[in-house]
Scaffold this active site. Sequence first.
Site, PDB file in Angstrom:
ATOM      1  N   SER A  27      35.692  35.365 -33.935  1.00 48.47           N
ATOM      2  CA  SER A  27      34.451  34.629 -34.123  1.00 48.47           C
ATOM      3  C   SER A  27      34.570  33.671 -35.307  1.00 48.47           C
ATOM      4  O   SER A  27      35.424  32.789 -35.299  1.00 48.47           O
ATOM      5  CB  SER A  27      33.304  35.628 -34.275  1.00 48.47           C
ATOM      6  OG  SER A  27      32.050  35.023 -34.066  1.00 48.47           O
TER       7      SER A  27
ATOM      8  N   HIS B 295      31.081  39.840 -26.821  1.00 51.46           N
ATOM      9  CA  HIS B 295      31.615  39.063 -27.938  1.00 51.46           C
ATOM     10  C   HIS B 295      32.467  39.915 -28.876  1.00 51.46           C
ATOM     11  O   HIS B 295      33.480  39.443 -29.387  1.00 51.46           O
ATOM     12  CB  HIS B 295      30.447  38.426 -28.702  1.00 51.46           C
ATOM     13  CG  HIS B 295      30.874  37.580 -29.859  1.00 51.46           C
ATOM     14  ND1 HIS B 295      31.779  36.537 -29.737  1.00 51.46           N
ATOM     15  CD2 HIS B 295      30.519  37.615 -31.178  1.00 51.46           C
ATOM     16  CE1 HIS B 295      31.961  35.971 -30.927  1.00 51.46           C
ATOM     17  NE2 HIS B 295      31.218  36.607 -31.808  1.00 51.46           N
TER      18      HIS B 295
END
Length: 262
Positions: A90, A240
């Site tokens: 991320s 994610h």
Amino acid sequence: MLLNVSERGPEHPTPAGGLPVVLLHGLFGRGRNLGFVQRKLATTRRTLAMDLRNHGNSPHGPMSYPAMAQDVLDTMEQTHANPAIVLGHSMGGKTAMMLALTHPSAVKALIVVDIAPAQGGFDRLDLPENLDKLQFPAHLDLQGTNELLRPFIANDAVRQLMAQNIRQGDNPGWAIGLPEIMAAMPDIMGWPQLPAGIQYDGPTLFIRGENSPYISPANGPVMNALFPHHRLESISGAGHWVHADAPRRFTELVEDFLASIP
């Protein structure tokens, strides 16, 4: 800026152990969030999990991807881990990409986890703007921290993520540079304008979660332009936080990729 580092490696390292691996966490995380993959890799390699600026036990200061990439480079040099293989999730993935693009000789191979070199990646955190002005009681434990955050953060996973960033016990408060992070959110969610023609020619692996929107077909052209030798792997059923949703499959992909690096 020198970053806080958690280092692990084999009990009896050998010259054939391969390049060190630098691990970079995501927004509101810390190096230990990548603990599972670090422990696995550390059986054969030197590994360094870093707390990015304003996170964990690292110093605080204004945030941008060029600044964070420089922090990582300075810390790699300070710890004699330059060059290295760099893995980032991320926000850490964007930092790793920036490092590879601006200092390619420091990055022998690159692993980017569930983020693209583009706008976006953090819109689902849904944090209130005034979180940095949260009023703390005189004492907090873990349960009290959860209850304190509940009115502000409804999502259980996000609340747990934020709870790790609060100093508990007597005189509790934010342990991270929350004002600096909130001020930098437009830059963190974005991606800087880069010089024309810049690219990283080293081997690159993108790993996405099947249920995450943060790497899409629309990102293909810029990924091809910046990282011409990349490949993309998708992990079924993962979101994610790929390394937490499917740790064994994630580690398998990472280890296979590392084995392919000369």
